[in-house]
Design a protein around this motif. Structure first.
Motif, short mmCIF file in Angstrom:
data_model
loop_
_atom_site.label_atom_id
_atom_site.label_comp_id
_atom_site.label_asym_id
_atom_site.label_seq_id
_atom_site.Cartn_x
_atom_site.Cartn_y
_atom_site.Cartn_z
N GLU A 190 30.51 42.80 33.41
CA GLU A 190 30.09 43.22 34.75
C GLU A 190 30.98 44.35 35.28
N ILE A 197 41.69 28.35 39.25
CA ILE A 197 42.31 29.32 40.16
C ILE A 197 42.58 30.62 39.41
N ARG A 245 51.93 47.38 46.03
CA ARG A 245 51.99 46.64 44.76
C ARG A 245 53.17 47.11 43.93
N ARG A 303 32.97 39.70 44.34
CA ARG A 303 33.63 40.91 43.86
C ARG A 303 34.07 40.70 42.42
N SER A 304 34.16 41.80 41.70
CA SER A 304 34.68 41.74 40.35
C SER A 304 36.17 41.39 40.43
N THR A 305 36.63 40.49 39.59
CA THR A 305 37.97 39.92 39.75
C THR A 305 39.07 40.95 39.55
N CYS A 306 39.00 41.67 38.46
CA CYS A 306 40.08 42.58 38.11
C CYS A 306 40.21 43.68 39.16
N GLN A 307 39.10 44.01 39.78
CA GLN A 307 39.07 45.08 40.77
C GLN A 307 39.75 44.66 42.07
N SER A 308 39.97 43.35 42.23
CA SER A 308 40.29 42.86 43.57
C SER A 308 41.66 43.29 44.08
N ALA A 309 42.64 43.43 43.23
CA ALA A 309 43.93 43.85 43.74
C ALA A 309 44.84 44.44 42.68
N CYS A 310 45.23 43.63 41.76
CA CYS A 310 46.45 43.99 41.04
C CYS A 310 46.26 44.56 39.67
N LYS A 311 45.08 44.47 39.15
CA LYS A 311 44.77 45.09 37.87
C LYS A 311 45.44 44.43 36.67
N THR A 312 46.16 43.36 36.88
CA THR A 312 46.67 42.63 35.71
C THR A 312 46.59 41.12 35.89
N SER A 313 46.41 40.65 37.10
CA SER A 313 46.40 39.21 37.31
C SER A 313 45.04 38.80 37.81
N CYS A 314 44.31 38.11 36.97
CA CYS A 314 42.91 37.87 37.34
C CYS A 314 42.76 36.58 38.13
N THR A 315 43.53 36.43 39.17
CA THR A 315 43.41 35.26 40.02
C THR A 315 42.06 35.25 40.72
N VAL A 316 41.36 34.14 40.67
CA VAL A 316 40.12 34.04 41.46
C VAL A 316 40.34 33.17 42.70
N GLU A 358 31.09 48.29 43.39
CA GLU A 358 32.51 48.61 43.56
C GLU A 358 32.92 49.73 42.60
N LYS A 379 31.80 31.39 39.32
CA LYS A 379 32.75 32.49 39.32
C LYS A 379 34.08 32.05 38.71
#
Lengths: 445, 53
Positions: A341, A400, A246, B22-35, A141, A331
């Motif tokens: 990572e 979560i 956003r 996927r890497s968490t921070c990359q997933s959407a919002c760049k501040t909320s590390c929701t998994v 990514e 995860k």
């Protein structure tokens, strides 16, 4: 960990060990809330007046759930399986911006240093770095970030094409994402992004007056009119490809549900709205704002469901959680991945744990121009996980949330493992809303 | 059960740790590390061969 809560007049039990959600009545919620080790978020009220027979009925239900492994289920203590392979890079392709947003954590794009564009040579090095450090991982990514990345579009384009070419040679695949304010998002640029990018994050704060109050051009004008049509046209052409509109909310628009709904009314189907990260007093979110913010999430939750029932639903990042699927436990306990990572690469090639640490010399981990990554720093981030986060063990939302943002934790509390309480409170409220939404949808499906 | 209704229960909570997610921070919002709103990439690819392309 068991959590009982009320949302929109409905009562729920969430068992984090099994990730199961149960609907119950008020008496069941209050009976459980009185037990040791159960967290609760209930309206004021005392223990229910129950006959011995009624109480026995509830206890029988609790026992049955426990027997099924759906209440007081044991929680994992297995440390995450972290590898030393790199999955993702955030390329600071442009440390400059064509907007001057008041709340910008990145110092209006410059990150407290000289305004600078990443060269194609540095971007290539970054792509090579990611491929070389990715081991057997096939999907990589890369996020293009700024500042405003589209101010350096030529390098964005060259880097994407180079990445695709190199990935093809090595049996890998890049997923490209980009975050933009939309000002330059038209014509060839928009077409290229729609063709090549897996996800695009589009910054719009909502109602024009809210957006314009903080997202200004260099000459102090509001930027809504300059960005909005570009973004709307871009989304129209995006088809079924992923995007997020956003927004950021601040202390000035605690009624941010109106901004989310404004964006939904504009036809955007995938929305996120995030609390500002700033220490500017008039904009910063403070503890005293939390009751109002929680009310606002409730308003949004009700409206989200109403529109869904009317067949005009929209996606909201924080409400769209998946209790029955989702990522594996490893995860969920791994924390955000920054500094292990996932890394940020600055225009000069310097490597930092993530975009929020960019430019802080204490967190410089290396360079794409050679040398090893700082092993001590990487080790610090690698060992950080849900079990090292200091307040997560007693939180129902931990699997979560995964322990929150390392950078926020550090910037507000001086420790990547000390969760920022204000963010935690908002996360818990959003999770409760998301669970209520799930329950209501299941009821009607 | 009379008083409680189960809304959601995970089919089987895996601990694969394969790292394909996927890497968490990359997933959407760049501040909320929701998994919680991320998916398991391995499962996704098993169910959707298009993702392997």
């Amino acid at each position: 960990m068991v959590h009982v809560f009320e949302n929109h007049g409905q009562y729920y039990i969430f068992d984090s060990g099994s990730s199961s959600l149960h609907a119950c009545d008020e008496a069941a919620a209050r009976l459980l809330a009185a037990r040791e080790g159960v967290s609760s978020h209930l309206p004021a009220g005392g223990a229910p007046a129950l006959s011995a027979e009624e109480r026995a009925d509830y206890e029988a239900d609790f026992a049955e759930l426990k027997g099924q492994g759906l209440l007081f289920a044991p929680e994992t203590d297995a440390r995450p399986a972290k590898s030393d392979k790199v999955k993702a890079l955030c390329l600071h392709i442009c440390h400059d911006c064509n907007l001057r947003c008041k709340y910008c954590f990145a110092d209006e794009g410059a990150y407290h240093a000289a305004r600078q564009f990443m060269s194609f040579e540095t971007a290539k090095r970054a792509i090579d770095f990611l491929i070389e450090h990715s081991g057997e991982r096939r999907v990589l990514e890369t996020d293009f970030f700024g500042g405003e990345p589209l101010m350096n579009f030529d390098v964005v384009k060259q880097t994407v094409l180079y990445g695709k070419e190199e990935a093809a040679k090595r049996g890998k695949k890049f997923l490209f994402t980009l975050t933009t304010n939309g000002l330059l998002l038209k014509g060839e640029i928009a077409d290229f992004l729609n063709e090549e990018f897996e996800n695009v994050v589009l910054s719009l704060d909502g109602r024009p007056e809210v957006h314009d109050a903080v997202r200004k051009t260099a000459n102090g004008r509001g930027s809504f009119d300059l960005c909005f049509e570009n973004i709307r046209e871009f989304v129209k052409k995006r088809g079924d490809k992923k995007y997020y509109v956003r927004g950021t909310f601040t202390a000035k628009n605690l009624d941010f549900s109106k901004d989310v709904l404004f964006l939904a009314d504009c036809g955007f189907a995938s929305i996120s709205m995030e609390p500002v990260v700033t220490d500017i007093p008039e904009l910063a979110i403070r503890e005293e704002h939390l009751p109002r913010i929680c009310e606002e999430y409730d308003v949004l939750c009700g409206e989200y469901l109403r529109r869904w029932r009317e067949g005009r639903g929209f996606g909201f990042f924080h409400f769209d959680i998946d209790l029955e699927g989702g990522p594996c436990l490893s995860k969920r306990v791994s924390a955000c991945g920054a500094g292990n990572e996932y890394f940020s690469v600055l225009p000069n090639g310097d490597i930092y744990p993530c975009h929020q640490f960019a430019g802080d010399a204490a967190f410089r981990m290396g360079s794409v121009y050679g040398g090893e990554l700082d092993a001590a720093l990487r080790g610090r981030f690698c060992t950080s996980c849900l079990f090292t986060r200091k307040t997560c063990d007693t939180c129902f939302a931990k699997y979560i949330c995964s322990g929150g943002c390392s950078a926020n934790n550090y910037h507000f509390n001086g420790d990547i493992d000390q969760p920022y309480a204000i963010t935690c409170a908002m996360m818990k409220k959003r999770v409760e809303c998301a669970m209520h939404i799930l329950a209501e949808k299941k009821k009607e499906q | 059960m009379n008083k409680i209704k189960t809304i959601a229960r995970p089919a089987a909570r895996k601990v694969t740790g394969c790292g394909e997610c996927r890497s968490t921070c990359q997933s959407a919002c760049k501040t909320s590390c929701t998994v919680g709103n991320q998916s398991c990439e391995r499962t996704g690819r098993e169910n959707d061969p298009e993702k392997n392309r």
